[in-house]
Design an enzyme around this catalytic site. Structure first.
Site, PDB file in Angstrom:
ATOM      1  CG  ASN A 104      15.184   2.031  27.972  1.00  0.00           C
ATOM      2  OD1 ASN A 104      15.072   0.802  27.847  1.00  0.00           O
ATOM      3  ND2 ASN A 104      16.070   2.723  27.299  1.00  0.00           N
ATOM      4  CG  ASP A 234      10.520   7.779  28.453  1.00  0.00           C
ATOM      5  OD1 ASP A 234      10.005   8.466  27.568  1.00  0.00           O
ATOM      6  OD2 ASP A 234      11.742   7.509  28.486  1.00  0.00           O
ATOM      7  CG  HIS A 238      13.227   1.356  23.717  1.00  0.00           C
ATOM      8  ND1 HIS A 238      13.745   1.018  22.487  1.00  0.00           N
ATOM      9  CD2 HIS A 238      12.559   2.516  23.538  1.00  0.00           C
ATOM     10  CE1 HIS A 238      13.415   1.966  21.604  1.00  0.00           C
ATOM     11  NE2 HIS A 238      12.696   2.876  22.220  1.00  0.00           N
ATOM     12  CD  GLU A 264       7.773   7.542  24.225  1.00  0.00           C
ATOM     13  OE1 GLU A 264       8.263   8.180  23.285  1.00  0.00           O
ATOM     14  OE2 GLU A 264       8.472   7.064  25.140  1.00  0.00           O
TER      15      GLU A 264
END
Ligand code: CA
Length: 495
Positions: A104, A234, A238, A264
Site C-alpha cells: 500500500n 497487508d 486500501h 488483511e
C-alpha cells in the site's frame, strides 16, 4: 487429510533477546511437534526505523537485511542470511512459510521533490478542500545504499497517489498528488472516510503501469531469492483489487505454483464487506475473519450475557469456511496497538477451541498465546503502560488434538445462550480420532451429544479443561459431556 494450523510468528512488540529469525530457527522443531503447518513471518524489508522498525513502514523491498540503509544492515529481525535460514528451517520441518507483503505504501524517501497536490478532507477523502498547489514532499526513492543491485527502479511522485507531510510548510495533512494518472484517489473496495485508498506514508499509485511491472519483477525476485510458500497481503482494502488479482495471477502462472494467500481486510461492521471482497478477487485469496475475532472480543467482554449460540453468526467462516483464516488476535488488535480489541484472557481458550477443533476455517494462532509477551508503550493519554500477555494454557495440546483427533464428520450443538458444543466423529486415517468439545461462558455445563456408534462403549476423558470425569459413549453413539464454569473441555478417547 492434514488439518492446516498456522501461527503468526511475531507480535508488534517482539522484544526477546534472541532476534526473531534466530528464534524461528531454534523453535522450528517444537512448532512441528505441536502440529503447526504454516508460519506467517513479519515484513522482512528494510524500513524507515532501520533495526527498530516492525517492517510495515517499509522503505526498500529489495533490502532483506543486506545493505547499509537506514543506519543498519540487518532489519529488526536479523540479517538476510538469517531470514533465508529461518525459512529453510521451517520448511525442513514441513512448515509452510507465508511472507508479509506491504504494497500500500512506502516510507523514508531519499530525496525531496516538488509535487503538485490538493488537500483533502481527512474525514471525507473524496472531497478536495484546496486548489492545486505545490509542496516539497519526500517522494523520491533512489536507494543509494543498494546502488541499483537487483533493480534500478527509482520511485518518484508519479509512483504515489498521496502523501502526508509537506517539508517546506512543515504541515501534516492528507495531500492528494496530482499526476498524469488521474485526479484524486484510486477506486478501492472500502468507502470508509469517503475513499480509503490513502492509509499512511506515501500511497502507491497502481494506475502507473511502471509501478505495476516493477512490483511484479520484485515478486519474481523475492520468490526466487526466498522460496516462500505463500503470502499475507497487508492492508488490501486500501489497494486497487484489480492489481492484486494481476499480481497473484502473474506469480502463480510464472512459477506454476499455488501460493497460499491471505489478505488483511479489516472489517468489523458488516460481513458483507468481506464477502464482496471475495467476489472482487474471485476467490484468489483467503481473508482473515475479522468478524469472528470481533465476536470473540464481544463475548470476552460480556461474560455470560453474550449469546453463545450466535458466536458464528455473520462471520466469514460461516459462509466461506474454505476462504476464512480464523484467529483470536493479531499484532494490530493487541493491547496499545491501533485496532486494540484484545480478547479477554478467560475467553481465549474457548476461542481457540472454536478455531482449532472445528472443521471450518484455517486457524492462525498468535505468537503471544504460545510464548507470552511483556512490553511497555504509551497509551491513549500518552502514559507509559506495562502490558503482560500470558500464554494460553493448553494451546500446544489443542493444536496436537487438532492434528490427531479433530477429524471426520462434525455434529453441532450450538443451541444455547451459555453452553455450546460439537463433536467430530473421527476417521479411519487417524486411529482413535474423534473429539467432543463443550464450552460455557456461564455456569458449569453439560451437553448430550452424538459422536458416532464407532465409539460405543469407549471411555472419553477431558484433555484440556480439568474435568476428572470419565464418560462412556452409549450403544447409540451418544454421551453426556461436561465442562467447568467459564471454561472449555475437550474430550478424547482414554488410552
Ligand atoms: Ca492505497
Amino acid at each position: 487429510m492434514v488439518n492446516q494450523t498456522f501461527i503468526q510468528y511475531f507480535h508488534w512488540y517482539y522484544n526477546e533477546e534472541q532476534k526473531l529469525w534466530q528464534k524461528a530457527i531454534q523453535e522450528s522443531g517444537k512448532l512441528q511437534e505441536m502440529g503447526i503447518t504454516g508460519a506467517w513471518l513479519p515484513p522482512a524489508y528494510k524500513s524507515t526505523e532501520g533495526a527498530d522498525s516492525t517492517g510495515y513502514d517499509c522503505y526498500d523491498l529489495y533490502d532483506l537485511g543486506e545493505f547499509d540503509q537506514k543506519n543498519s544492515i540487518p532489519t529488526r529481525h536479523g540479517s538476510k542470511d538469517e531470514y533465508l535460514q529461518a525459512i529453510n528451517a521451517l520448511q525442513e520441518k514441513g512448515i509452510m512459510v507465508m511472507a508479509d507483503i506491504v504494497f500500500n505504501h512506502k516510507a523514508g524517501a531519499d530525496e525531496l521533490e516538488k509535487v503538485a497536490v490538493r488537500r483533502v478532507d481527512p474525514e471525507n477523502r473524496a472531497e478536495f478542500i484546496s486548489d492545486v498547489f505545490e509542496i516539497e514532499a519526500w517522494t523520491k526513492f533512489t536507494f543509494p545504499g543498494r546502488g541499483g543491485k537487483y533493480s534500478d527502479f527509482v520511485w518518484d511522485k508519479n509512483c504515489f497517489s498521496g502523501t502526508d507531510w509537506a517539508e517546506d510548510l512543515k504541515e501534516t495533512a492528507i495531500f492528494s498528488i496530482q499526476n498524469e494518472y488521474g485526479e484524486g484517489w484510486e477506486e478501492v473496495p472500502s468507502s470508509e472516510l469517503g475513499n480509503y485508498d490513502y492509509l499512511m506514508f506515501s500511497d502507491i499509485e497502481f494506475r502507473n503501469k511502471a509501478v505495476r511491472e516493477e512490483l511484479k519483477r520484485w515478486g519474481e525476485w523475492y520468490y526466487e531469492t526466498c522460496g516462500m510458500d505463500g503470502f499475507r497481503l497487508d492492508a488490501v482494502k486500501h489497494i486497487a483489487p484489480d492489481y492484486l488479482n494481476e499480481w497473484l495471477d502473474h506469480m502463480r502462472n510464472k512459477f506454476n505454483k499455488d501460493f497460499f494467500v491471505v489478505g488483511e481486510n479489516w472489517v468489523l461492521d458488516d460481513v458483507a464487506n468481506l464477502r464482496s471482497y471475495i467476489d472482487l478477487t474471485e476467490g484468489r485469496m483467503q481473508l482473515f475473519d475479522s468478524m469472528l475475532h470481533h465476536n470473540f472480543y464481544q463475548a470476552g467482554l460480556q461474560g455470560d450475557q453474550y449469546d453463545m449460540s450466535k458466536i458464528f453468526v455473520d462471520t466469514l467462516v460461516e459462509s466461506h469456511p474454505h476462504l476464512s483464516v480464523t484467529f483470536v488476535d493479531n499484532h494490530d488488535s493487541q493491547p496499545l496497538q491501533s485496532l486494540e480489541a484484545y480478547v479477554d484472557f478467560w475467553f481465549r481458550p474457548l476461542a481457540y477451541a472454536m478455531i482449532l477443533l472445528r472443521e471450518q476455517g484455517i486457524p492462525c494462532i498468535f505468537y503471544p498465546d504460545l510464548y507470552g509477551a511483556k512490553y511497555v508503550d504509551k497509551d491513549h493519554e500518552g502514559q507509559d503502560r506495562d502490558v503482560e500477555l500470558v500464554f494460553v494454557e493448553g494451546l500446544p495440546q489443542m493444536t496436537q488434538i487438532r492434528r490427531d483427533f479433530a477429524h471426520g464428520f462434525q455434529r453441532d450443538y450450538i443451541d444455547h445462550q451459555n453452553c455450546i458444543g460439537w463433536t467430530r466423529e473421527g476417521d479411519e486415517e487417524h486411529g482413535d480420532s474423534g473429539v467432543a468439545v463443550v464450552l460455557s461462558n456461564g455456569e458449569e455445563g453439560h451437553k448430550n451429544m452424538e459422536i458416532g456408534k464407532g465409539h460405543a462403549g469407549q471411555i472419553f476423558i477431558d484433555a484440556i479443561g480439568g474435568r476428572e470425569d470419565e464418560v462412556m459413549v452409549n450403544e447409540e453413539g451418544w454421551a453426556e459431556f461436561f465442562c467447568n464454569a467459564g471454561s472449555v473441555s475437550v474430550w478424547i478417547r482414554k488410552k
